[in-house]
Design an enzyme around this catalytic site. Structure first.
Site, PDB file in Angstrom:
ATOM      1  N   ASN A 178      -1.027 -12.370 -22.583  1.00 42.39           N
ATOM      2  CA  ASN A 178      -0.478 -12.965 -23.847  1.00 42.39           C
ATOM      3  C   ASN A 178      -1.420 -13.773 -24.781  1.00 42.39           C
ATOM      4  OD1 ASN A 178      -0.253 -14.285 -21.395  1.00 42.39           O
ATOM      5  ND2 ASN A 178       0.461 -16.042 -22.657  1.00 42.39           N
ATOM      6  N   THR A 193      28.100 -11.890 -16.265  1.00 44.97           N
ATOM      7  CA  THR A 193      28.530 -11.196 -17.058  1.00 44.97           C
ATOM      8  C   THR A 193      27.549 -10.474 -18.142  1.00 44.97           C
ATOM      9  OG1 THR A 193      30.818 -11.979 -16.937  1.00 44.97           O
ATOM     10  CG2 THR A 193      30.379 -10.972 -19.036  1.00 44.97           C
ATOM     11  N   HIS A 234      12.328 -10.230 -26.881  1.00 42.70           N
ATOM     12  CA  HIS A 234      12.012 -10.725 -28.094  1.00 42.70           C
ATOM     13  C   HIS A 234      10.510 -10.493 -28.436  1.00 42.70           C
ATOM     14  CE1 HIS A 234       9.980 -14.363 -26.830  1.00 42.70           C
ATOM     15  NE2 HIS A 234      10.432 -14.089 -25.542  1.00 42.70           N
ATOM     16  N   SER A 280      10.805  -7.863 -21.859  1.00 46.54           N
ATOM     17  CA  SER A 280      11.383  -8.873 -22.611  1.00 46.54           C
ATOM     18  C   SER A 280      11.822  -8.155 -23.945  1.00 46.54           C
ATOM     19  CB  SER A 280      10.329 -10.095 -22.996  1.00 46.54           C
ATOM     20  OG  SER A 280      10.904 -10.978 -24.124  1.00 46.54           O
ATOM     21  N   ALA A 297      11.719 -12.125 -19.367  1.00 44.04           N
ATOM     22  CA  ALA A 297      10.742 -11.613 -18.667  1.00 44.04           C
ATOM     23  C   ALA A 297      10.576 -12.834 -17.636  1.00 44.04           C
ATOM     24  CB  ALA A 297       9.404 -11.338 -19.337  1.00 44.04           C
ATOM     25  N   THR A 298      10.693 -13.958 -18.014  1.00 45.54           N
ATOM     26  CA  THR A 298      10.574 -15.179 -16.764  1.00 45.54           C
ATOM     27  C   THR A 298      11.435 -14.859 -15.890  1.00 45.54           C
ATOM     28  OG1 THR A 298      10.110 -16.643 -18.429  1.00 45.54           O
ATOM     29  CG2 THR A 298      10.939 -17.582 -16.712  1.00 45.54           C
ATOM     30  N   GLN A 344       4.274  -8.059 -22.890  1.00 39.14           N
ATOM     31  CA  GLN A 344       3.143  -8.056 -24.126  1.00 39.14           C
ATOM     32  C   GLN A 344       2.713  -6.562 -24.299  1.00 39.14           C
ATOM     33  OE1 GLN A 344       2.559  -9.995 -26.219  1.00 39.14           O
ATOM     34  NE2 GLN A 344       3.102 -12.275 -25.366  1.00 39.14           N
ATOM     35  N   CYS A 394      -2.662 -28.672 -26.790  1.00 40.68           N
ATOM     36  CA  CYS A 394      -2.313 -30.141 -27.153  1.00 40.68           C
ATOM     37  C   CYS A 394      -0.895 -30.039 -27.709  1.00 40.68           C
ATOM     38  CB  CYS A 394      -3.204 -30.192 -28.345  1.00 40.68           C
ATOM     39  SG  CYS A 394      -3.203 -31.888 -29.034  1.00 40.68           S
TER      40      CYS A 394
END
Length: 404
Positions: A155, A243, A205, A203, A75-76, A183, A328
């Site tokens: 997300n 490919t 995954h 995406s 997706a990126t 998402q 963090c």
């Protein structure tokens, strides 16, 4: 029940065993290992057939034409190709782009890059429910606007944008509309025959397929043109060279086919699990649900536990995998930019945890997690002087802290 428990399905999902089996058949010498671009022998033809079958399976989940599916690495890359591709191709028409402050970094950082190239980007601020309204979009549309890019499902908080209404608006104004559906695919029904969406990112995954593969829907009617960002052998009609990874594509296709079959029943099961979890933690005081209460996917439950540090809570839940709203973990003490954009103060943003449920989550796991969360929150609050002050009726927001 096996520990640790995985409740971070919004970050990634395990590959479904049915998907893994199909992928394994495309790797070894006695399998379908050929290059789909090899035109002169049966190994190439078989691989190409598998790739086109995967393309059809992805198209069927979203009711698109298989010829509108372009394979990418995820997706990126799809977001980058859609936004940069449109910006560079249509820049003679205008240089104004609209997005929101709570998009994924793949959209926000792409927009920032285009700003460095001389494009102008308007960043809309969603309501505290995490939703961007069509009226907000309409208010900032201009004659030189070429693209609106908004996510379908957020997300971090799981809120669902009304992309049908926004699409009607953009289409009526002749502005292209890109939607990041990483998402939402497999969780929310998507019908691209009805939706007036020009580009949509996917995406594998996030939907029980493998990492490293994604797709971009590129509308044929009306036709959308893109300038490629990866050049090479002219694969994918020149839009994305390289490919094609047959095994990944077969995996994404199978994952989307399973999603199409099982989505309705699975959504009911996940909603029951999410409700069951929330019911058990809802007795905690100073508990806040982040995002929309109504327009949300049940898979995502983002909660803020006031007077508890998100990081401390994460550490206390050592056998439960969840993620914290404050980043963090990525070496910054900044609270989540999404929660800040929803108007949450730093304290609530810092005390947030995202629980996300999925295909392999069980009732037993949910009960265990809820019990551990309640224990950890109560224990951490016992150690907190701020909690004591709150219980004593002190308005902490009015205290002037001495610098030290």
């Amino acid at each position: 029940m096996k520990l640790p428990i995985y409740l971070d399905y919004s970050a990634t999902t395990p590959v479904d065993p049915r998907v893994a089996q199909k992928m394994a058949d495309c790797l070894l010498v006695d399998g379908n290992f050929g290059n789909p671009a090899s035109r002169s022998h049966v190994f190439g033809w078989k691989a190409e057939e598998a790739v086109e079958n995967g393309r059809r399976q992805v198209a069927e989940l979203i009711n698109a034409d298989p010829r509108e599916i372009v394979w990418t690495s995820g997706a990126t890359e799809s977001d980058n190709l859609a936004i940069k591709g449109v910006a560079h191709f249509y820049q003679s028409k205008g240089k104004h782009i609209i997005t929101s402050k709570i998009e994924h970094k793949a959209v926000l950082d792409t927009a920032r890059q285009l700003e460095r190239e001389g494009f102008e980007v308007t960043y809309l601020e969603p309501g505290e429910d995490g939703i961007v309204t069509p009226a907000q979009v309409e208010a900032v549309l201009r004659d030189d606007t070429i693209l609106v890019s908004l996510m379908h499902v957020n997300n971090e908080v799981g809120s669902i944008n009304d992309i049908a209404a926004i699409g009607e608006l953009t289409r009526s104004r002749g502005v292209l509309f890109h939607v990041d559906a990483a998402q939402s695919a497999g969780k929310v029904e998507i019908d691209l025959q009805k939706l007036k969406v020009d580009l949509m990112s996917f995406s594998a995954h996030k939907a029980y397929g493998p990492k490293g593969i994604g797709a971009l829907y590129v509308s044929r009617k009306p036709r959308v043109r893109l300038e490629a960002i990866i050049h090479g052998g002219g694969h994918e009609r020149g839009m994305r060279s390289g490919t094609l990874p047959t095994h990944q594509i077969v995996g994404m296709g199978e994952a989307f086919a399973i999603a199409k079959q099982e989505m309705a029943a699975e959504n009911q099961r996940i909603k029951a699990l999410s409700d069951r979890f929330f019911k058990q933690v809802s007795d905690l005081e100073e508990l806040y649900v982040n995002g929309s209460q109504t327009a949300r996917v049940p898979h995502n439950l983002n909660l803020s536990f006031n007077y508890v540090e998100g990081e401390s809570l994460l550490m206390s839940l050592k056998d439960i995998a969840v993620s914290s709203g404050s980043a963090c973990t990525s070496a910054s003490l900044e609270p989540s930019y999404v929660l800040r954009a929803l108007g949450r103060n730093d304290e609530l943003a810092h005390s947030s945890i995202r629980f996300s449920f999925g295909r392999f989550t069980t009732e037993e796991e949910v009960d265990y997690a809820a019990q551990k969360v309640c224990e950890a929150v109560n224990k951490l609050r016992e150690l907190s002087p701020l909690w004591d002050m709150y219980k004593d009726g002190v308005d902490i927001s009015k205290i002037e802290w001495a610098a030290h």
